[in-house]
Scaffold this motif. Sequence first.
Motif, PDB file in Angstrom:
ATOM      1  N   PHE A 165      48.307  46.533  31.515  1.00 19.71           N
ATOM      2  CA  PHE A 165      47.263  45.620  31.000  1.00 19.71           C
ATOM      3  C   PHE A 165      46.840  44.589  30.376  1.00 19.71           C
ATOM      4  CE2 PHE A 165      45.978  49.224  34.045  1.00 19.71           C
ATOM      5  CZ  PHE A 165      45.350  48.447  35.302  1.00 19.71           C
ATOM      6  N   THR A 166      46.476  45.168  29.280  1.00 20.77           N
ATOM      7  CA  THR A 166      46.251  45.353  27.720  1.00 20.77           C
ATOM      8  C   THR A 166      46.965  43.668  26.688  1.00 20.77           C
ATOM      9  OG1 THR A 166      47.110  46.527  26.625  1.00 20.77           O
ATOM     10  CG2 THR A 166      44.811  46.521  27.543  1.00 20.77           C
ATOM     11  N   PHE A 167      48.654  44.226  27.144  1.00 13.77           N
ATOM     12  CA  PHE A 167      49.666  42.918  26.080  1.00 13.77           C
ATOM     13  C   PHE A 167      49.938  42.364  27.417  1.00 13.77           C
ATOM     14  CE2 PHE A 167      54.072  42.868  24.888  1.00 13.77           C
ATOM     15  CZ  PHE A 167      53.686  41.574  24.532  1.00 13.77           C
ATOM     16  N   GLY A 168      49.935  42.849  28.653  1.00 14.00           N
ATOM     17  CA  GLY A 168      51.287  42.457  29.209  1.00 14.00           C
ATOM     18  C   GLY A 168      50.090  40.354  30.819  1.00 14.00           C
ATOM     19  N   GLN A 169      49.221  41.784  30.198  1.00 15.33           N
ATOM     20  CA  GLN A 169      48.348  40.814  31.650  1.00 15.33           C
ATOM     21  C   GLN A 169      47.256  39.777  30.468  1.00 15.33           C
ATOM     22  OE1 GLN A 169      47.361  41.842  34.749  1.00 15.33           O
ATOM     23  NE2 GLN A 169      49.042  42.405  35.907  1.00 15.33           N
ATOM     24  N   MET A 170      46.523  40.552  29.513  1.00  9.54           N
ATOM     25  CA  MET A 170      45.611  39.845  28.397  1.00  9.54           C
ATOM     26  C   MET A 170      45.896  39.184  27.414  1.00  9.54           C
ATOM     27  SD  MET A 170      42.468  42.531  28.618  1.00  9.54           S
ATOM     28  CE  MET A 170      41.105  41.942  27.589  1.00  9.54           C
ATOM     29  N   GLY A 171      47.617  39.346  27.356  1.00 11.63           N
ATOM     30  CA  GLY A 171      48.233  39.489  25.886  1.00 11.63           C
ATOM     31  C   GLY A 171      47.714  39.995  24.731  1.00 11.63           C
ATOM     32  N   VAL A 226      46.282  53.432  39.784  1.00 12.20           N
ATOM     33  CA  VAL A 226      46.374  52.478  39.309  1.00 12.20           C
ATOM     34  C   VAL A 226      46.306  51.261  40.130  1.00 12.20           C
ATOM     35  CG1 VAL A 226      47.324  50.420  37.535  1.00 12.20           C
ATOM     36  CG2 VAL A 226      46.788  53.022  36.494  1.00 12.20           C
ATOM     37  N   TRP A 227      47.862  52.059  41.062  1.00  9.12           N
ATOM     38  CA  TRP A 227      47.996  50.892  42.035  1.00  9.12           C
ATOM     39  C   TRP A 227      46.703  50.820  43.008  1.00  9.12           C
ATOM     40  CZ3 TRP A 227      48.889  50.934  47.783  1.00  9.12           C
ATOM     41  CH2 TRP A 227      49.919  50.087  48.032  1.00  9.12           C
ATOM     42  N   THR A 249      39.884  48.161  46.152  1.00 11.22           N
ATOM     43  CA  THR A 249      38.460  48.245  45.098  1.00 11.22           C
ATOM     44  C   THR A 249      38.195  46.615  44.944  1.00 11.22           C
ATOM     45  OG1 THR A 249      39.284  48.666  42.809  1.00 11.22           O
ATOM     46  CG2 THR A 249      39.190  50.754  44.184  1.00 11.22           C
ATOM     47  N   LYS A 250      36.442  46.776  44.951  1.00 13.77           N
ATOM     48  CA  LYS A 250      36.278  45.385  44.735  1.00 13.77           C
ATOM     49  C   LYS A 250      36.383  44.806  42.803  1.00 13.77           C
ATOM     50  CE  LYS A 250      32.006  45.173  47.068  1.00 13.77           C
ATOM     51  NZ  LYS A 250      30.628  45.554  46.714  1.00 13.77           N
ATOM     52  N   HIS A 251      36.539  46.268  42.284  1.00  7.90           N
ATOM     53  CA  HIS A 251      36.706  45.835  40.676  1.00  7.90           C
ATOM     54  C   HIS A 251      38.181  45.232  40.395  1.00  7.90           C
ATOM     55  CE1 HIS A 251      32.571  47.809  39.980  1.00  7.90           C
ATOM     56  NE2 HIS A 251      32.443  47.120  39.417  1.00  7.90           N
ATOM     57  N   GLY A 252      39.068  45.991  40.590  1.00  8.21           N
ATOM     58  CA  GLY A 252      40.488  46.232  40.877  1.00  8.21           C
ATOM     59  C   GLY A 252      40.560  44.264  41.662  1.00  8.21           C
ATOM     60  N   ARG A 253      39.927  43.938  42.309  1.00 11.33           N
ATOM     61  CA  ARG A 253      40.261  42.559  42.631  1.00 11.33           C
ATOM     62  C   ARG A 253      39.836  41.783  41.510  1.00 11.33           C
ATOM     63  NH1 ARG A 253      39.232  42.774  48.622  1.00 11.33           N
ATOM     64  NH2 ARG A 253      37.719  43.302  48.620  1.00 11.33           N
ATOM     65  N   ARG A 254      38.892  42.220  41.204  1.00  9.65           N
ATOM     66  CA  ARG A 254      37.780  40.787  40.380  1.00  9.65           C
ATOM     67  C   ARG A 254      39.302  41.512  39.209  1.00  9.65           C
ATOM     68  NH1 ARG A 254      32.064  42.521  39.590  1.00  9.65           N
ATOM     69  NH2 ARG A 254      31.923  42.607  42.657  1.00  9.65           N
ATOM     70  N   MET A 255      39.593  42.409  38.835  1.00 16.25           N
ATOM     71  CA  MET A 255      40.363  42.210  37.701  1.00 16.25           C
ATOM     72  C   MET A 255      41.791  41.763  38.197  1.00 16.25           C
ATOM     73  SD  MET A 255      42.129  45.890  35.804  1.00 16.25           S
ATOM     74  CE  MET A 255      40.442  47.133  35.310  1.00 16.25           C
ATOM     75  N   THR A 282      38.848  46.279  32.114  1.00 20.20           N
ATOM     76  CA  THR A 282      40.228  46.374  31.571  1.00 20.20           C
ATOM     77  C   THR A 282      40.774  47.687  30.531  1.00 20.20           C
ATOM     78  OG1 THR A 282      40.872  44.245  32.159  1.00 20.20           O
ATOM     79  CG2 THR A 282      42.683  44.916  31.682  1.00 20.20           C
ATOM     80  N   PHE A 283      40.221  46.881  29.239  1.00 20.86           N
ATOM     81  CA  PHE A 283      40.149  47.280  28.267  1.00 20.86           C
ATOM     82  C   PHE A 283      40.006  48.837  28.332  1.00 20.86           C
ATOM     83  CE2 PHE A 283      42.131  44.857  24.873  1.00 20.86           C
ATOM     84  CZ  PHE A 283      42.387  45.284  24.042  1.00 20.86           C
ATOM     85  N   PHE A 284      39.021  49.695  28.836  1.00 20.77           N
ATOM     86  CA  PHE A 284      38.882  50.498  28.501  1.00 20.77           C
ATOM     87  C   PHE A 284      39.608  51.382  29.825  1.00 20.77           C
ATOM     88  CE2 PHE A 284      36.653  54.214  31.252  1.00 20.77           C
ATOM     89  CZ  PHE A 284      36.145  54.797  30.414  1.00 20.77           C
ATOM     90  N   ILE A 285      40.068  51.116  31.137  1.00 24.68           N
ATOM     91  CA  ILE A 285      40.938  51.777  31.546  1.00 24.68           C
ATOM     92  C   ILE A 285      41.981  51.514  31.505  1.00 24.68           C
ATOM     93  CG2 ILE A 285      42.120  51.592  33.880  1.00 24.68           C
ATOM     94  CD1 ILE A 285      39.980  49.798  34.980  1.00 24.68           C
ATOM     95  N   GLY A 286      42.876  50.561  30.600  1.00 22.20           N
ATOM     96  CA  GLY A 286      44.294  50.953  29.614  1.00 22.20           C
ATOM     97  C   GLY A 286      44.146  51.332  28.507  1.00 22.20           C
ATOM     98  N   SER A 287      43.452  51.593  28.240  1.00 21.06           N
ATOM     99  CA  SER A 287      43.226  52.864  26.682  1.00 21.06           C
ATOM    100  C   SER A 287      42.428  54.322  27.341  1.00 21.06           C
ATOM    101  CB  SER A 287      41.868  52.333  25.843  1.00 21.06           C
ATOM    102  OG  SER A 287      42.004  51.177  25.148  1.00 21.06           O
ATOM    103  N   GLY A 288      42.681  54.282  28.552  1.00 28.39           N
ATOM    104  CA  GLY A 288      42.126  55.333  28.951  1.00 28.39           C
ATOM    105  C   GLY A 288      43.352  56.285  29.145  1.00 28.39           C
ATOM    106  N   LEU A 289      44.792  55.383  29.823  1.00 25.32           N
ATOM    107  CA  LEU A 289      45.689  55.720  30.265  1.00 25.32           C
ATOM    108  C   LEU A 289      46.398  56.410  29.125  1.00 25.32           C
ATOM    109  CD1 LEU A 289      46.053  52.935  32.884  1.00 25.32           C
ATOM    110  CD2 LEU A 289      46.019  55.296  33.223  1.00 25.32           C
TER     111      LEU A 289
END
Lengths: 283, 229
Positions: free
Chosen positions: A27-33, A147-148, A154-160, A184-191
Amino acid sequence: MEAFVNQLPIGLSIGAVLLLIALGLTFTFGQMGVINMAHGEFIMAGAYTAFLLPGLFVPSLVVAFFVAGAMGLVLERLAIRHFYGRPLDTLLLTWGVSLVLQQLARDLFGAPNVQVKAPDWLAGGIGILPYNRLFIMGLAIASVVGVWLYLVRTKHGRRMRAVMQNRRLAATSGIDTGRVDMLTFFIGSGLAGIAGVALTLVGPVGPSLGTYYIVDAFLVVVAGGLGQLRGAVLAAAGLGLLNSYAEFWSDASLAKVIVFAAVIAFLQFRPQGLFTVRSRALS
Amino acid sequence: MLSVRDLESGYGRARVLFGVSLTVEPGELVCVMGRNGVGKTTLLDTVMGVLPVTSGTVTFDGRDITRLKPHERVRLGIAYVPQGHDTFPQLSVLGNLQVTLEASKGSPSALDEALDVFPALKPLLKRQAGYLSGGQQQQLAIARALVTRPRMLILDEPTEGIQPSIIIEIEEAIERLHGSGLSVLLVEQYVDIALRLADRFVILDAGRVVREGEARELRGEEVQHLLAV
């Protein structure tokens, strides 16, 4: 042959831990860079969360998710978001944060490693498969599926996903991209926090726990293809197995050399990683 | 409805717009014209908040929106269809529409209304947007903008690089939307399309408005000269 088989669950469980860490990074690296070097310290925070909740192993998984997630969220809001589009500055910034967090852990918990007592029901195993390593693999699989489902259902997932695929268009379509980045950062870090709790099952916990895994986790994301879930799964399993077999037949240092060489060689042939996004819009 | 005053903006230190002013009255279709590189897209991006304003103001419905974020402008009722038939390539056609609908907190009937404008999209709802043809993607892009039930639609060269059969459908759709009272700000290179659709036009050159007027004046030779490559 027996040694080969015995090493299998070790390799796979290392792969599972790498996968949990890499899942957040996709999430944080692969998609947000964002190259977030402090991601490793979220692992450490998760592990210490388990240490602070003795006898509460399963609840500590949930608590660790929120603790590490909150740390990621604060880091994103206070610092990283001001550096979007400047990867080198972000790298330096988060590396600094990583060092600060390690020192903070040393001050709070002391420099020596601590041991988290694994729950009794994870002692033993079936044949060569110890329960604790099976549990880690199960945890990784459950997280991937979770995650998948989140992304697809979910709505939020689609938005992401919309923000990841076309940030500008998302903004001009009415999506509050700042809020999506935060989540996105919250979930990525939580994992990463969950990965930290899992790590307490296979080894001691120390302030520099995260640094052992962070580089390998970045390798998983790159080798799997940026932002690709299935790529991360395959690359994590591959790297975990390669790591443990190389370590078994040589030693820890040489094993790292072998792994790095293998990844470099692989990227010569497939610089885009195992999987890539293919569509008209990007071609 | 939309009023842009003395707008200056650009990319980093490179200034592109040097004091552009224009207005779009309620229900009016204004066409922004000009050669390549004169600042048409920059103007739309600035109106939408994608690019920051260096100086000048943008007001919508009498409200100063110069400093609002793009998504806040969308919530006020402005919809934007950027250049190059942009989609979310890995979402389905339906997903593209839904994600916009959810962001604008609109009612599901808005989705059906948007699809009624482009019925050709209905059999494609489950397809990944990235695999559609350019023309289909452009129809999706406009439908996605309509899902927010805008009061003002901003389109950046909606017919550029699109197969002729779909150009006609898109043109007719814009005509119908304009006819139903929607205000439209349209960037268009072709005089014949502008003549058919627009109430008024504005011609940009080197980041400044060099000519504006009623659509019929587009037939004049002086105007043709301004647009000639």
